[in-house]
Design a protein around this motif. Structure first.
Motif, mmCIF file in Angstrom:
data_model
loop_
_atom_site.group_PDB
_atom_site.id
_atom_site.type_symbol
_atom_site.label_atom_id
_atom_site.label_comp_id
_atom_site.label_asym_id
_atom_site.label_seq_id
_atom_site.Cartn_x
_atom_site.Cartn_y
_atom_site.Cartn_z
ATOM 1 N N ASP A 16 -93.685 5.003 1.558
ATOM 2 C CA ASP A 16 -93.508 5.748 2.797
ATOM 3 C C ASP A 16 -92.026 6.046 3.032
ATOM 4 O OD1 ASP A 16 -96.210 5.543 3.219
ATOM 5 O OD2 ASP A 16 -96.058 3.784 4.521
ATOM 6 N N ASN A 17 -91.749 7.269 3.473
ATOM 7 C CA ASN A 17 -90.395 7.704 3.802
ATOM 8 C C ASN A 17 -89.524 7.911 2.564
ATOM 9 O OD1 ASN A 17 -89.157 8.359 6.344
ATOM 10 N ND2 ASN A 17 -87.598 6.839 5.881
ATOM 11 N N ALA A 18 -90.145 8.096 1.417
ATOM 12 C CA ALA A 18 -89.388 8.167 0.162
ATOM 13 C C ALA A 18 -88.439 9.358 0.102
ATOM 14 C CB ALA A 18 -90.348 8.220 -1.022
ATOM 15 N N TYR A 19 -88.738 10.413 0.854
ATOM 16 C CA TYR A 19 -87.896 11.606 0.788
ATOM 17 C C TYR A 19 -86.787 11.584 1.839
ATOM 18 C CZ TYR A 19 -90.633 13.063 4.849
ATOM 19 O OH TYR A 19 -91.227 13.111 6.080
ATOM 20 N N LYS A 20 -86.687 10.518 2.608
ATOM 21 C CA LYS A 20 -85.686 10.418 3.658
ATOM 22 C C LYS A 20 -84.513 9.548 3.209
ATOM 23 C CE LYS A 20 -87.718 12.696 7.071
ATOM 24 N NZ LYS A 20 -87.100 13.872 7.718
ATOM 25 N N LEU A 21 -83.359 9.825 3.777
ATOM 26 C CA LEU A 21 -82.177 9.059 3.434
ATOM 27 C C LEU A 21 -82.308 7.607 3.884
ATOM 28 C CD1 LEU A 21 -79.337 8.994 2.264
ATOM 29 C CD2 LEU A 21 -78.471 9.775 4.479
ATOM 30 N N LYS A 22 -82.882 7.413 5.058
ATOM 31 C CA LYS A 22 -83.024 6.037 5.534
ATOM 32 C C LYS A 22 -84.088 5.305 4.729
ATOM 33 C CE LYS A 22 -85.885 7.537 9.451
ATOM 34 N NZ LYS A 22 -85.970 7.562 10.920
ATOM 35 N N LYS A 23 -84.213 4.019 4.970
ATOM 36 C CA LYS A 23 -84.966 3.119 4.108
ATOM 37 C C LYS A 23 -86.432 3.493 3.964
ATOM 38 C CE LYS A 23 -85.728 -1.832 3.393
ATOM 39 N NZ LYS A 23 -85.512 -3.198 3.941
ATOM 40 N N GLU A 24 -86.956 3.243 2.745
ATOM 41 C CA GLU A 24 -88.389 3.391 2.486
ATOM 42 C C GLU A 24 -89.151 2.193 3.052
ATOM 43 O OE1 GLU A 24 -88.973 4.977 -1.878
ATOM 44 O OE2 GLU A 24 -87.278 3.599 -1.730
ATOM 45 N N PHE A 25 -90.485 2.332 3.080
ATOM 46 C CA PHE A 25 -91.316 1.246 3.580
ATOM 47 C C PHE A 25 -92.526 1.066 2.676
ATOM 48 C CE2 PHE A 25 -89.259 3.343 7.165
ATOM 49 C CZ PHE A 25 -88.585 2.275 7.752
ATOM 50 N N MET A 26 -92.882 -0.192 2.418
ATOM 51 C CA MET A 26 -94.104 -0.510 1.691
ATOM 52 C C MET A 26 -95.243 -0.683 2.684
ATOM 53 S SD MET A 26 -93.344 -3.216 -1.351
ATOM 54 C CE MET A 26 -92.088 -2.960 -2.601
ATOM 55 N N ALA A 27 -96.398 -0.140 2.353
ATOM 56 C CA ALA A 27 -97.578 -0.345 3.180
ATOM 57 C C ALA A 27 -98.019 -1.800 3.089
ATOM 58 C CB ALA A 27 -98.704 0.582 2.726
ATOM 59 N N PRO A 28 -98.702 -2.304 4.107
ATOM 60 C CA PRO A 28 -99.166 -3.699 4.077
ATOM 61 C C PRO A 28 -100.000 -3.985 2.824
ATOM 62 C CG PRO A 28 -99.482 -2.744 6.260
ATOM 63 C CD PRO A 28 -99.054 -1.624 5.359
ATOM 64 N N GLY A 29 -99.742 -5.093 2.206
ATOM 65 C CA GLY A 29 -100.500 -5.503 1.031
ATOM 66 C C GLY A 29 -99.942 -5.003 -0.287
ATOM 67 N N VAL A 30 -99.090 -3.990 -0.246
ATOM 68 C CA VAL A 30 -98.559 -3.417 -1.480
ATOM 69 C C VAL A 30 -97.600 -4.377 -2.178
ATOM 70 C CG1 VAL A 30 -97.117 -1.571 -2.407
ATOM 71 C CG2 VAL A 30 -98.890 -1.044 -0.734
ATOM 72 N N GLU A 57 -81.825 16.223 4.442
ATOM 73 C CA GLU A 57 -81.705 14.956 3.731
ATOM 74 C C GLU A 57 -82.809 14.781 2.682
ATOM 75 O OE1 GLU A 57 -82.165 11.327 5.874
ATOM 76 O OE2 GLU A 57 -83.576 12.159 7.301
ATOM 77 N N PRO A 58 -82.453 14.173 1.549
ATOM 78 C CA PRO A 58 -81.091 13.763 1.203
ATOM 79 C C PRO A 58 -80.266 14.929 0.659
ATOM 80 C CG PRO A 58 -82.594 13.122 -0.529
ATOM 81 C CD PRO A 58 -83.434 13.742 0.546
ATOM 82 N N GLY A 59 -79.079 15.132 1.193
ATOM 83 C CA GLY A 59 -78.194 16.185 0.716
ATOM 84 C C GLY A 59 -77.404 15.729 -0.497
ATOM 85 N N LEU A 60 -76.760 16.664 -1.163
ATOM 86 C CA LEU A 60 -76.036 16.344 -2.390
ATOM 87 C C LEU A 60 -74.960 15.299 -2.142
ATOM 88 C CD1 LEU A 60 -75.670 17.046 -5.394
ATOM 89 C CD2 LEU A 60 -73.984 18.754 -4.686
#
Length: 472
Positions: A16-30, A57-60
């Motif tokens: 989750d949120n992989a295309y954003k500059l801020k931190k990604e998140f793992m779904a519960p149980g993953v 984001e994310p920019g060069l």
């Protein structure tokens, strides 16, 4: 899927949120599932995007910050960065610098980077320093070789050899490339609306995949290749995923160099249905028309591409048109031959509303196509009707990518009980007892048979499949 994972040593995950500059998140149980996988000594890389100039984001300018903060770099085994091949000259130095910093920063060192790219990326002069930087750090490139099935085995072999010449050129251009290349083959045959590579109704897609492995295993110039991966398992049929597991085991683990399909008695050409895509008109078919001219052969230009199978015209453009006649039924018939009693088979048929396709409508609907095969034992749990919308554009009515025409794909799995059976396709459907749905859980209409004026049918494929008990 279990058999595939048993014969795989690295997977790519998206979070989750992989295309954003801020931190990604793992779904519960993953996290626990991934930890259990890694405890077996296997690897997990996460999916990341290539930052671009003048983009949100994310920019060069955020390239290093973005890549270094991905879960793959902070918690797992690395990143697969999607995707290179059309970068600009002023973007390359930013990527090269970021990868150099990732390689030398102690906290992140040891994790691998895989630069997804087009097959020809190895020939791009402007990215040579970037590729060398990847190689120096023990990372590498993941070039995509997404091959479309061909009508004959000879054509298929020539095409594979031609496309794999790009792999040869990597080593010629930058010696030492092969140990740093994770080759990405395509396996998308299970999501009808998107990038299907099972393009020819008369050809066995499993053998087509086997021919690709066979060349990689036997051509001496490919010795030292780091590995093979597949795009993308979630778009492949369960039976195809099981077949990939068998190919991985046969070639990559056990080190065999003979064709697995030949060992199992499989042939490239499928002969159970003759003239399955109407390239020879209606030869071998019996047409039982409801009235004069209610069943005719016609051509819908670029339907072979628009339906989601990536065909180049005219392949896939010939369709059998059934025009609805009130109170009567049109039937298309053929005797299926060469079946082996006790063996499993799959019948696939593509069907669309002719009036919708020729006027540009985009309506998901369950179409009244009924398929009947005499004297066989169906497995209703495996059978399905995919009521889909293709992502492929098709001129003139569907000009936009991801907004293509709508159709149905019927898939019937059965065990043969005799060497021959009668196949009947009619506009008296839909096929009873078969569940209908689609990959995206999109709603669809279920009109009465008499409310659909004309069906267009093609891609009538009958192929042997692995015993469903072995799919997992």
């Amino acid at each position: 899927m279990k058999s595939f994972l048993r014969n795989t040593n690295m997977v790519m995950e998206g979070f989750d949120n992989a295309y954003k500059l801020k931190k990604e998140f793992m779904a519960p149980g993953v996290a626990e599932r991934i930890a259990a996988w890694r405890r077996e000594g296997r690897k997990v890389v996460s999916h990341a995007f290539r930052p671009r100039k003048n983009s949100q984001e994310p920019g060069l300018e955020d390239t290093y910050k973005y890549l270094s903060s991905r879960i793959g770099m902070t918690e797992l085994d690395g990143l697969a960065i999607d995707e290179f091949g059309n970068e600009t000259a002023d973007e390359v130095p930013a990527y090269t610098d970021a990868i150099r910093r990732l390689r030398t920063y102690t906290r992140l060192s040891g994790r691998k980077l895989y630069a997804y790219s087009c097959a020809a990326w190895g020939l791009h002069d402007q990215t040579m320093e970037l590729r060398k930087e990847l190689m120096q750090g023990g990372s590498g490139s993941a070039p995509e070789y997404y091959l479309r099935e061909k009508r004959t085995e000879g054509e298929a072999k020539n095409y594979i050899n031609f496309m794999f010449d790009y792999l040869r050129q990597w080593e010629n251009k930058t010696p030492g490339s092969l140990p740093c290349i994770l080759m990405i083959l395509c396996c998308t045959d299970g999501l009808p609306g998107y990038y299907g590579q099972d393009t020819m109704a008369n050809a066995n897609y499993k053998v087509f995949l086997d021919l690709q492995y066979f060349m990689l295993a036997n051509a001496p110039e490919f010795n030292g290749l780091r590995g093979i991966a597949h795009w993308i398992v979630r778009y492949a049929r369960p039976e195809t995923v099981a077949w990939l597991a068998m190919l991985n085991r046969h070639y990559c683990i056990d080190g065999n160099t003979d064709l697995l399909s030949k060992r199992l008695g499989m042939k490239y050409g499928l002969a159970h249905v003759k003239n399955p895509d109407f390239t020879s008109g209606t030869e071998h078919w019996r047409l039982e028309a409801a009235e004069k001219d209610s069943m005719v052969l016609t051509e819908v230009k670029d339907w072979g591409f628009g339906r989601g199978t990536c065909n180049a015209a005219p392949d896939g453009d010939a369709v059998l048109l059934m025009k609805r006649v009130p109170g009567k039924v049109n039937r298309l018939c053929q005797t299926l031959t060469g079946l082996v009693p006790g063996k499993w088979y799959e019948l696939q048929v593509r069907v669309a509303d002719y009036d919708d396709i020729t006027t540009g409508k985009r309506t998901r609907k369950l179409l009244p196509l009924k398929a009947e095969i005499s004297g066989v034992s169906f497995d209703a749990e495996l059978c399905s009707i995919d009521v889909y919308q293709s992502s492929h554009p098709m001129q003139p009515h569907y000009p936009r990518y991801n907004d293509g025409p709508c159709a149905n794909e019927l898939a019937l799995f059965f065990k043969a009980t005799a060497e021959s059976s009668e196949l009947v396709l009619s506009d008296d459907g839909p096929t009873p007892g078969v569940k209908a749905g689609n990959y995206v859980s999109a709603p669809f209409e279920t009109p009465k048979a008499e409310d659909v004026k004309s069906l267009m049918i093609n891609f009538i494929q009958l192929q042997p499949v692995l015993d469903p008990e072995n799919w997992n």
